[in-house]
Scaffold this motif. Structure first.
Motif, PDB file in Angstrom:
ATOM      1  N   TYR A  71       0.925  -1.297  -0.031  1.00  0.00           N
ATOM      2  CA  TYR A  71      -0.020  -0.029   0.160  1.00  0.00           C
ATOM      3  C   TYR A  71       0.908   1.294  -0.033  1.00  0.00           C
ATOM      4  O   TYR A  71       0.409   2.348  -0.323  1.00  0.00           O
ATOM      5  CB  TYR A  71      -0.897  -0.123   1.126  1.00  0.00           C
ATOM      6  N   ARG A 164       1.786   1.137  13.973  1.00  0.00           N
ATOM      7  CA  ARG A 164       0.331   0.358  13.726  1.00  0.00           C
ATOM      8  C   ARG A 164       0.510  -1.022  13.300  1.00  0.00           C
ATOM      9  O   ARG A 164       1.404  -1.343  12.629  1.00  0.00           O
ATOM     10  CB  ARG A 164      -0.190   1.324  12.422  1.00  0.00           C
ATOM     11  N   GLU A 166      -1.679  -2.454  11.614  1.00  0.00           N
ATOM     12  CA  GLU A 166      -2.255  -2.400  10.241  1.00  0.00           C
ATOM     13  C   GLU A 166      -3.504  -3.370   9.965  1.00  0.00           C
ATOM     14  O   GLU A 166      -4.606  -2.889   9.737  1.00  0.00           O
ATOM     15  CB  GLU A 166      -1.256  -2.629   9.062  1.00  0.00           C
ATOM     16  N   ILE A 237      -5.490   5.190   1.509  1.00  0.00           N
ATOM     17  CA  ILE A 237      -5.620   6.126   0.289  1.00  0.00           C
ATOM     18  C   ILE A 237      -4.598   5.433  -0.856  1.00  0.00           C
ATOM     19  O   ILE A 237      -3.447   5.585  -0.590  1.00  0.00           O
ATOM     20  CB  ILE A 237      -5.307   7.694   0.542  1.00  0.00           C
TER      21      ILE A 237
HETATM   22  N1  5AD Z   1      -2.741   5.106   2.753  1.00  0.00           N
HETATM   23  C1  5AD Z   1      -2.965   5.528   3.982  1.00  0.00           C
HETATM   24  N2  5AD Z   1      -2.255   5.313   4.874  1.00  0.00           N
HETATM   25  C2  5AD Z   1      -0.769   4.842   4.722  1.00  0.00           C
HETATM   26  N3  5AD Z   1       0.161   4.511   5.210  1.00  0.00           N
HETATM   27  C3  5AD Z   1       1.054   4.076   4.715  1.00  0.00           C
HETATM   28  N4  5AD Z   1       0.528   4.069   3.423  1.00  0.00           N
HETATM   29  C4  5AD Z   1      -0.579   4.302   3.396  1.00  0.00           C
HETATM   30  C5  5AD Z   1      -1.795   4.605   2.198  1.00  0.00           C
HETATM   31  N5  5AD Z   1      -1.356   4.345   0.933  1.00  0.00           N
HETATM   32  C6  5AD Z   1       0.026   4.531   6.990  1.00  0.00           C
HETATM   33  C7  5AD Z   1       0.568   3.191   7.510  1.00  0.00           C
HETATM   34  C8  5AD Z   1       1.570   3.413   8.426  1.00  0.00           C
HETATM   35  C9  5AD Z   1       1.667   4.801   8.473  1.00  0.00           C
HETATM   36  C10 5AD Z   1       2.974   5.510   8.719  1.00  0.00           C
HETATM   37  O1  5AD Z   1       1.227   5.350   7.160  1.00  0.00           O
HETATM   38  O2  5AD Z   1      -0.759   2.894   8.374  1.00  0.00           O
HETATM   39  O3  5AD Z   1       1.709   2.747   9.557  1.00  0.00           O
END
Ligand code: 5AD
Length: 349
Positions: A71, A164, A166, A237
């Motif tokens: 992600y 996190r 996640e 996102i």
């Molecule tokens: N969309 C939203 N949150 C994200 N993170 C990483 N990539 C994305 C994404 N595409 C968040 C993860 C990570 C934090 C630092 O940023 O949850 O733990």
């Protein structure tokens, strides 16, 4: 049959529900019920924090990362990223600037780097920040480390750590992460951080690809057991240069619902209204506060690196999302009846 409002009132009173009851709320919340739980959560939050919002200066210390999370925009294999590392002077200068503005928490966040040199660098920087600004808290958000490294960070003076989980579900975790990572190591890290005495933050992305309401119930139950001091909840996102580039973003409503559920479970928790929420929707930051969040983390990174720390497309890092925008942030709080608290904002449960 359940009734969502009755369940919400019980959650506010008892701080816990059964798995099926959480599932019911997650699957049956309409706009009216959402407004109701948001209001109850904001009231609970106000009774503890008196409509004051803690602010943390977020310093994105580097985007070099060994991991390949599906992600994340700064995943290892994204060759479009211009990689950078802030040096010691850059980081101390950012802290100095934040301190002068009144900030008393610095969050050092970055891609996950392996190796002793990087860990030693962090340990040294933390020690220096704490020497220069003994009345400020240092939060680290640097990913998974071995137990000993976390111990050294703690001994150097780091107060808090954000990691996190996640998603708690192991199969779902595997679908979001490379084979080199595991849900179990994530949980090991969180147990270490708690045991070492960090104020520990965990949390999830809302609406990550493949996430179901049943997964979220597992996350809620896990967070209920872990009892983290901080809970980070933001919408997924998409980032165009990732395998999830064409997936749908998480929803504003579900993010606000979860913020409220966690506030009712943990009246004293430190819960940010995240940048992802502010990015997803105009007014998202304020909506998060009105759903029970009590922390915001304006960007304190040097302007030259901000666009390189791109976890997802469109990430907000100027205006009220930045320390230069403290005035407009204050103004946006005032408009909804809130103010900034310039204290360290430690967990006080
Ligand atoms: N969309 C939203 N949150 C994200 N993170 C990483 N990539 C994305 C994404 N595409 C968040 C993860 C990570 C934090 C630092 O940023 O949850 O733990």
């Amino acid at each position: 049959m359940y009734n969502a409002k009755i369940l919400i009132d019980r959650l506010a009173a008892d701080h816990t529900l059964a798995a099926d009851e959480y599932l019911y709320i997650l699957s049956n919340t309409d706009a009216q019920t959402l407004a109701y739980i948001n209001n109850v959560a904001a009231e609970v939050c106000a009774s503890v924090f008196h409509k004051s919002i803690y602010i943390r200066g977020l310093i994105e210390i580097g985007n070099v990362c060994r991991n390949d999370c599906l992600y994340c925009g700064i995943r290892h294999s994204n060759s479009h990223v211009e990689r950078y590392r802030l040096n010691r002077d850059d980081i101390l200068a950012a802290c100095g600037e934040g301190y002068a503005l009144g900030l008393r928490t610095f969050v050092l966040q970055g891609g996950e780097e392996g190796g002793k040199a990087s860990d030693d660098f962090i340990t040294g920087v933390v020690r220096e920040v704490k020497e220069l600004y003994p009345d400020a808290a240092v939060t680290l958000s640097l990913g998974e480390k071995d137990t000993d490294t976390y111990r050294r960070f703690r001994e150097a003076g780091a107060d808090r750590y954000l990691l996190r989980h996640e998603t708690f579900n192991a199969a779902h975790y595997s679908s979001l992460h490379p084979a080199s990572m595991s849900r179990d190591n994530r949980l090991r890290c969180l147990a270490d951080l708690k045991r070492l005495g960090f104020q520990t933050g965990t949390g999830i992305m809302v609406g990550s690809p493949g996430q179901t309401a049943a997964h979220i119930v597992e996350d809620i139950l896990f967070i209920g057991r872990l009892r983290p001091e901080m809970i980070g909840i933001g919408p997924f996102i998409p980032h165009r240069d990732t395998p999830f580039g064409t997936c749908r973003a998480g929803s504003l409503e579900q993010t606000l619902l979860l913020l409220s559920i966690f506030r009712l479970m943990f009246p004293h928790a430190l819960i940010p209204s995240t940048t992802a929420l502010a990015t997803l929707s105009p007014g998202g930051r304020e909506a998060g506060i009105l759903a029970g969040a009590n922390v915001v983390m304006p960007n304190l990174s040097p302007a030259s690196v901000r666009r390189k720390y791109n976890l997802y497309n469109g990430k907000a890092c100027t205006g009220s999302e930045s320390v230069e925008g403290l005035k407009s942030l204050e103004e946006s709080f005032r408009a909804i009846g809130y103010k900034i608290d310039f204290g360290r904002g430690d967990y006080a449960g």
